[in-house]
Design a protein around this motif. Structure first.
Motif, short mmCIF file in Angstrom:
data_model
loop_
_atom_site.label_atom_id
_atom_site.label_comp_id
_atom_site.label_asym_id
_atom_site.label_seq_id
_atom_site.Cartn_x
_atom_site.Cartn_y
_atom_site.Cartn_z
N ARG A 160 -82.78 -83.98 -137.80
CA ARG A 160 -83.23 -84.95 -136.79
C ARG A 160 -82.19 -85.08 -135.70
N GLY A 161 -82.66 -85.33 -134.47
CA GLY A 161 -81.74 -85.58 -133.38
C GLY A 161 -81.17 -84.32 -132.76
N ARG A 162 -80.31 -84.51 -131.77
CA ARG A 162 -79.72 -83.40 -131.04
C ARG A 162 -78.70 -82.68 -131.91
N PRO A 163 -78.71 -81.34 -131.94
CA PRO A 163 -77.69 -80.61 -132.72
C PRO A 163 -76.29 -80.91 -132.17
N LEU A 164 -75.38 -81.25 -133.06
CA LEU A 164 -74.02 -81.60 -132.65
C LEU A 164 -73.14 -80.37 -132.74
N ALA A 165 -73.14 -79.59 -131.67
CA ALA A 165 -72.37 -78.35 -131.59
C ALA A 165 -71.55 -78.35 -130.31
N ARG A 166 -70.51 -77.50 -130.28
CA ARG A 166 -69.65 -77.42 -129.11
C ARG A 166 -69.68 -76.02 -128.51
N ASP A 167 -69.38 -75.95 -127.20
CA ASP A 167 -69.32 -74.65 -126.55
C ASP A 167 -67.98 -73.98 -126.83
N ILE A 168 -67.74 -72.80 -126.26
CA ILE A 168 -66.52 -72.05 -126.58
C ILE A 168 -65.26 -72.75 -126.09
N GLU A 169 -65.41 -73.71 -125.17
CA GLU A 169 -64.27 -74.47 -124.68
C GLU A 169 -64.09 -75.78 -125.44
N GLY A 170 -64.86 -75.98 -126.50
CA GLY A 170 -64.69 -77.15 -127.35
C GLY A 170 -65.35 -78.40 -126.83
N ARG A 171 -66.32 -78.27 -125.92
CA ARG A 171 -67.01 -79.43 -125.36
C ARG A 171 -68.37 -79.61 -126.05
N THR A 172 -68.66 -80.83 -126.47
CA THR A 172 -69.92 -81.09 -127.15
C THR A 172 -71.10 -80.90 -126.20
N TYR A 173 -72.10 -80.16 -126.66
CA TYR A 173 -73.32 -79.98 -125.86
C TYR A 173 -74.06 -81.31 -125.76
N LEU A 175 -77.27 -81.72 -124.20
CA LEU A 175 -78.42 -81.06 -123.59
C LEU A 175 -79.65 -81.29 -124.47
N PRO A 176 -80.85 -81.06 -123.94
CA PRO A 176 -82.03 -81.08 -124.82
C PRO A 176 -81.83 -80.10 -125.98
N PHE A 258 -77.44 -94.71 -126.07
CA PHE A 258 -77.14 -93.41 -125.47
C PHE A 258 -77.16 -92.23 -126.45
N THR A 259 -77.45 -92.45 -127.71
CA THR A 259 -77.55 -91.31 -128.62
C THR A 259 -78.99 -90.82 -128.67
N SER A 260 -79.17 -89.59 -129.10
CA SER A 260 -80.50 -88.98 -129.05
C SER A 260 -81.44 -89.54 -130.10
N VAL A 261 -80.89 -90.29 -131.07
CA VAL A 261 -81.72 -90.84 -132.15
C VAL A 261 -81.79 -92.37 -132.08
N SER A 262 -81.27 -92.97 -131.02
CA SER A 262 -81.30 -94.43 -130.90
C SER A 262 -82.75 -94.91 -130.81
N ASP A 263 -83.00 -96.06 -131.45
CA ASP A 263 -84.38 -96.53 -131.55
C ASP A 263 -84.58 -97.97 -131.08
N GLY A 264 -83.52 -98.60 -130.56
CA GLY A 264 -83.67 -99.94 -130.02
C GLY A 264 -83.74 -101.05 -131.05
N ASP A 265 -83.48 -100.73 -132.34
CA ASP A 265 -83.51 -101.81 -133.33
C ASP A 265 -82.16 -102.54 -133.32
N GLN A 266 -81.99 -103.46 -134.26
CA GLN A 266 -80.80 -104.32 -134.27
C GLN A 266 -79.69 -103.77 -135.15
N PHE A 267 -79.77 -102.48 -135.50
CA PHE A 267 -78.79 -101.89 -136.39
C PHE A 267 -78.29 -100.56 -135.83
N TYR A 382 -72.70 -90.33 -121.69
CA TYR A 382 -73.83 -91.20 -122.03
C TYR A 382 -74.96 -91.04 -121.01
N ALA A 383 -74.58 -91.03 -119.74
CA ALA A 383 -75.60 -90.88 -118.68
C ALA A 383 -76.32 -89.55 -118.85
N GLU A 384 -75.56 -88.49 -119.11
CA GLU A 384 -76.18 -87.18 -119.32
C GLU A 384 -77.10 -87.21 -120.54
N SER A 385 -76.70 -87.94 -121.56
CA SER A 385 -77.49 -88.01 -122.79
C SER A 385 -78.87 -88.61 -122.54
#
Length: 578
Positions: A160-173, A175-176, A258-267, A382-385
């Motif tokens: 579930r959610g966006r794959p948490l991987a990094r590019d060759i320069e060590g930056r977290t993707y 992206l969709p 700002f996370t790809s799996v955020s759902d607006g609940d109280q937790f 976060y804005a990009e997310s």
């Protein structure tokens, strides 16, 4: 002995050695606990750390006093749990239950790591779909509770959610999901480690047993409690900005929006916490890189709160956007916004939006600190997310339905901005639209309320759009609301008691000194240092211009006080109000 620190990945035999070493350590601690009647009290452990500090054996920057403040939370929450009936007694020192818990954490990590090895086999890279397929086909080899937890959590995080991987320069993707190429072994190893750490924190601070299971969750209040507990040690290590009174609450908002799996609940869920931790860890490294690139040309003294060179605000602004363009090339919508701002000669406005969204005082000519950069770069992520998640047609602009898709996530914080006023669903939608269009919440004055009602009446005829800069302006508006709330308390005290306040500060009156320290949210352990500093500075703070009325003098006083606290690294370490 086994060279773990030289290895990039660990194999099965390495994992077994880690487990064996952990068991041996815990076995050697058990007799010590028994000799002390079942508990090694915190007071005794404190003496050990004081002795280590005196002999310069603690890691650089860590203070014994900070470790002392962490012992209760470590034993009573991280290694026990707020939801346990005996959590208070467990916080008093090292006990057998803690030994068991440490063993469980190591085994949890080891089981997750074995899953990583099973998924990747002998290859260094797999596509996202290959990883999902491989994991879904791996049975849970062991049926004990810890193995089952690791299996369930890794399944949940990868499927579930966006794959948490990094590019060759060590930056977290950021992206969709369909644009992220896949995982390296190191990506999944880091995911497993982040899973274990996040689960440890969430399970430790959840106050209800159902929220401390395999899918742990915490509330906004519990998130604030985490930051309050780790504040002193975090200050030493440079990852907690001591000037932010609401670090936990703000972090809760960041995870929940700002996370790809955020759902607006109280937790905050484990998925949200793991993704947030990955984004912040990656972007903090980028912030350090940007700081190192600028410090030669822009560095000014004195050193900041974490001992790093500060950056001249003017120099920083002149060089920021080109450096962001090259450093954040993995954030396409942020780079597009920078290019558009420069083409349309709106670069200054964009920089203002960035600074207003993260700096404690908003856009000010005080030097920029590394801690502010470490807050600034995640905000751009976060804005990009949001665009990666909601910009369905990938135009670089969120349009009407895409904008309103964000509303359920922002809704809880609109209620916070309303400061306790009951709002109807229509009023909440009107405030959200107002913030998107104007970049700040409506005024709480009678005139502001009338304007909002008029705006609500024509809401159905408006088309909503949002850019990266719009997101930054919304974040800046939340910052502004928080600042104004604290400002009102200082202004009120000044207007009522300015002369007496100054006189009592000068004489060292303990009651007014404590009141001032509480007002500015200064650290309890820094009482004497704060008193000396504030007495030295009081003439500068309370200087008056007789041409101003009481209201103008109060505002001028507040500006001086803020500038003093923010501009003096000593006071910044003591106080966190502004």
């Amino acid at each position: 002995q086994y060279g773990f620190l030289k290895k990039t990945t660990l194999n099965d035999s390495d994992i077994e050695i880690v487990e064996m070493a952990s068991r041996d350590l815990l076995t050697s601690l058990s007799p010590t606990i028994e000799r002390h009647g079942g508990r090694v009290d915190n007071g005794l452990i404190e003496k050990v750390f004081v002795a280590l500090e005196q002999n310069e054996l603690l890691p650089v920057r860590i203070k014994a006093q900070s470790v002392r403040g962490m012992l209760g939370p470590v034993f009573g929450k991280f290694l026990a749990g707020n939801h346990l009936a005996n959590s208070a007694s467990l916080s008093l020192g090292l006990q057998a239950d803690h030994i068991t818990r440490i063993d469980e954490v190591v085994k949890d990590w080891a089981e997750g790591h074995r899953l990583v090895l099973a998924i990747m086999g002998n290859v260094e890279f797999l596509t996202v779909n290959q990883v999902k397929t491989a994991l879904s086909q791996i049975p849970n080899r062991n049926k004990d509770e810890i193995s089952e937890r690791a299996h369930i959590q890794m399944l949940d995080l990868i499927l579930r959610g966006r794959p948490l991987a990094r590019d060759i320069e060590g930056r977290t993707y950021v992206l969709p999901s369909n644009l992220i190429p896949g995982y390296r072994v190191a990506d999944l190893e880091r995911l497993n480690l982040n899973r274990v750490l996040s689960s440890l924190i969430l399970k430790g601070y959840a106050r209800q047993t159902p929220r401390a299971g395999n899918a742990p969750q915490i509330t906004s209040q519990e998130a604030q409690e985490v930051f309050s507990d780790v504040k002193s040690l975090g200050r030493d290590l440079g990852f907690v900005d001591v000037r932010s009174l609401q670090s936990g609450t703000r972090t809760f908002m960041e995870m929940g929006v700002f996370t790809s799996v955020s759902d607006g609940d109280q937790f905050i869920s484990l998925r949200e916490a793991v993704e947030w931790l990955e984004i912040v860890a990656s972007s903090s490294k980028l912030a350090d890189h940007i700081h190192s690139q600028l410090v030669g040309a822009c560095g000014v003294g004195p050193l900041g709160v974490f001992g790093d060179m500060r950056l001249s605000a003017q120099c920083f602004r002149e060089r920021l956007l080109p450096l962001l363009r090259s450093t954040l090339s993995h954030l396409p919508n942020v780079v597009r916004t920078i290019n558009q701002a420069e083409r349309s000669r709106q670069a200054e406005r964009l920089i203002r939006s960035i600074e207003e969204s993260v700096r404690p005082l908003g856009m000010t000519d005080l030097p920029i600190e590394l801690s502010e950069l470490r807050a600034m770069i995640p905000v751009l992520h976060y804005a990009e997310s949001l665009f990666a998640r909601f910009d369905v047609n990938q135009t670089g602009v969120l349009e009407d339905e895409e904008v309103w898709s964000i509303f359920p996530l922002i809704r809880p914080f609109i209620r916070t901005v309303a400061t306790g006023v009951d709002l109807s669903a229509g009023e909440e939608r009107a405030i959200f639209s107002w913030i998107v269009r104007k970049g700040e919440p409506p005024s709480t004055t009678m005139g502001g309320k009338i304007s909002l009602k008029m705006y609500q009446a024509r809401l159905g005829f408006l088309e909503e759009t949002a850019t990266v800069e719009t997101i930054l302006q919304i974040l800046g508006s939340f910052q502004k609301v928080g600042r104004e709330s604290k400002d009102r308390a200082v202004l009120e005290l000044y207007r009522l008691h300015a002369a007496a306040w100054e006189k009592k500060l000068g004489s060292g009156d303990e009651e007014i000194m404590n009141r001032t320290r509480n007002l500015l949210q200064c650290a309890d352990e820094a009482k004497d240092s704060f008193a000396r500093l504030i007495q030295m500075r009081r003439a500068d703070i309370f200087s008056r211009d007789e041409r101003q009325d009481d209201e103008e003098q109060a505002v001028a006083f507040l500006t001086r006080f803020k500038t003093l606290v923010q501009g003096d690294p000593q006071l910044q370490l003591l106080c966190q109000a502004f």
